[in-house]
Design an enzyme around this catalytic site. Structure first.
Site: not given
Ligand code: VG1
Ligand code: CO
Length: 543
Positions: A18, A113, A279, A281-282, A363, A365, A376
């Site tokens: 992702t 992340s 990192d 972004d959340r 998102e 998340s 983000k």
């Molecule tokens: C998760 C989240 C997704 C987000 C991704 C990267 O992915 O659900 O919404 O974009 O992490 O975020 P997944 O495939 O595990 O559901 V980060 O802050 O880890 O770069």
């Molecule tokens: Co992140």
């Protein structure tokens, strides 16, 4: 220049998920593993030859070593110059900001992340393109294709460079500049928001805390929230980036930021609290005795866009990832904005942002952002809330309640079953996929299914198609259950179940979320046979 060409053997597991390639640290430390992936970036991204590359990471274990490897390889592959965050630090949104401001040809971000760090934790690497955003699928696919055959890489035999002083170096013919990781980003935030109004709010007895979770946002938050906005020293908690994030999960949610949540509870609770991830972004937004879900946060910020100086004339449209609640759709409908539903992952917002079709996106998340960068942005969301609170002079709870009264409330929760066996998780998804055609019109637990599909997306700008992005089951009353497998984990599989119920009735806007969703939670467990295929009776994490 004496370039060394080192023979290596391709790996078959370097497919980005992702958000970039994530593996346990030990895998990245394996001979040639990082090098092969980096060489595949240089082999496929031709504009980097003779161009400028931004390099930085979230400061986790192996960050510094990886940066030295990348700099040598960049020089050997003909990159003209590199901008590197001091100490190897650059948050994900700050990297996006630096790429855009300095018009570089791209950037490499070292981060896994929200995944834990340290010698036994995870590491990750991600390539961002010249627009500052995560590489779109056609780029990550090209890199992955190259990893399958790459059998040598180029590097130099040079000493490590000093990452800790703001100086310029040369690495053979390549120019390296160590930059202040915070300055460009802090200036951008000052352009986006009404810092005077926030300063006044903070000077007037408003009480807040920001938890950097020992991850990358510490230096950013201290500079912006304490130095520039005048919050008292100590407002930023856990503000020094540590290689293992203090042993914690740098994931800002109700399960992993308990200490912060406790500070907002009770009569003496803080007015506002927020946290960010590894990192940067959340974001997690809390007010006194209230948690604002990321889906609601996106909807509330979109409904109030004109409160922010950068968007005082309004926004053209909004977007959300498919599993994110439909709260923002209601705002878009009432305000006449375009609204897009994209697959999970920030890379899918890039084209819409570049084309000016949307300005805010998010998102579920804990990701929220705008067109100011192409990632983000945790601190952006925190500052947006502070700006909103400074303008409205109402509590977080009041703003949320008023929003629900106007638009209705989308009760929402995500249940994660982490580290389950991959084979079982795959079977669960396959069985469910196979049953979709029969579902529409059927009754499940007293609710009538209106649609059931495996989400696919056609990018409205470049027409690229993404299939199999998660299973959606929608009901006639607006409720929805979504199932998908995580693409960021490194061990086994993680099943994510997203549950949503729409409530327009003003008398039912204050229910406890898990109670409001109780019937749907049972339907989800039954229809997917979660216990049978995962062996679990309860989710690992509920957010
Ligand atoms: C998760 C989240 C997704 C987000 C991704 C990267 O992915 O659900 O919404 O974009 O992490 O975020 P997944 O495939 O595990 O559901 V980060 O802050 O880890 O770069
Ligand atoms: Co992140």
């Amino acid at each position: 220049m004496t370039v060394l060409t080192v023979p290596s053997t391709p790996f078959d597991d370097q497919k980005p998920g992702t958000s970039g390639l994530r593996k346990q640290v030990g895998v990245f430390q394996g001979e040639h593993y990082l090098e092969n992936f980096v060489q595949s970036i240089f082999d496929t991204q031709e504009e980097l030859r003779g161009g400028t590359l931004v390099v930085g990471g979230d400061g986790r274990f192996y960050n510094r070593e990886a940066i030295q490897v990348i700099l040598r390889m960049a020089a050997a592959n003909g990159v003209k110059s590199c901008l590197v965050g001091r100490g190897g630090i650059l948050s994900t949104p700050a990297t996006s900001c630096v790429i855009r401001k300095h018009q570089t040809q791209g950037g490499i971000i070292l981060s896994a992340s929200h995944n834990p760090g340290g010698p036994n934790g995870d590491f990750g690497i991600k390539f961002n393109t010249a627009n500052g955003g995560p590489a779109p699928e056609k780029v990550t696919e090209a890199i992955f294709e190259r990893t399958k055959s790459v059998d040598e890489y180029k590097t130099l035999d040079t000493e490590d460079i000093d990452l800790d002083t703001l100086e310029c170096f040369t690495l053979e013919e390549m120019h390296v500049e160590i930059i202040d990781p915070v300055a460009d980003y802090a200036d951008l935030m000052a352009d986006q928001f009404d810092f005077d109004a926030i300063r006044e709010l903070l000077a007037g007895g408003f009480r807040m805390a920001f938890d950097a979770m020992h991850a990358v946002t510490g230096p950013y938050a201290k500079e912006i929230i304490e130095n520039r906005l005048g919050a008292p020293a100590g407002t930023v908690m856990n503000g020094t980036p540590l290689e293992d994030f203090g042993g914690g999960h740098p994931d800002p949610n109700l399960a992993h930021a308990k200490e912060l949540v406790a500070k907002t509870e009770g009569d003496n609770g803080l007015d506002f609290a927020a946290a960010s991830d590894g990192d940067g972004d959340r974001n997690m937004i809390l007010g006194k005795n209230i948690f604002v879900t990321p889906s609601d946060s996106l909807a509330i910020l979109a409904a109030n866009a004109t409160a922010f100086p950068a968007y005082k004339d309004g926004i053209p449209g909004v977007a959300r990832s498919m599993p994110t609640s439909q709260a923002v759709d209601r705002v878009a409908e009432q305000l006449g904005l375009e609204c897009f539903e994209t697959p999970t992952g920030w890379k899918f917002f890039g084209n819409l942002l570049d084309a000016g079709r949307i300005a805010f996106c998010g998102e579920e998340s804990f990701g929220t952002g705008s067109s100011h960068v192409r990632e983000k942005d945790g601190l952006w969301a925190v500052l947006a809330w502070l700006n909103l609170l400074a303008v409205r002079r109402e509590s977080v709870a009041h703003i949320a309640h008023a929003h629900w009264a106007r638009f209705g409330r989308n009760y929402y929760s995500r249940h994660d079953y982490e580290g389950v066996e991959k084979a079982g998780a795959d079977t669960l998804m396959n069985e469910l996929r196979g049953s979709l055609d029969d579902l529409p019109g059927h009754d499940l637990g007293g609710l009538t299914v209106s649609y059931a599909d495996d989400f696919s997306y056609t990018d409205p700008i470049d027409g690229s198609e993404s299939l199999n992005q998660g299973i959606r089951i929608g009901f006639e009353n607006g409720s929805r259950i979504v199932f998908r497998l995580s693409g960021t984990g490194t061990v086994g599989a993680t099943l994510r179940v997203y549950i949503e119920a729409f409530e327009p009735d003003p008398a039912h806007l204050q229910l406890e979320t898990q109670e409001a969703l109780a019937d749907l939670i049972v339907i989800a467990r039954d229809i997917a046979h979660i216990e049978e295929f995962t062996g679990r009776t309860e989710p690992t994490v509920i957010t």
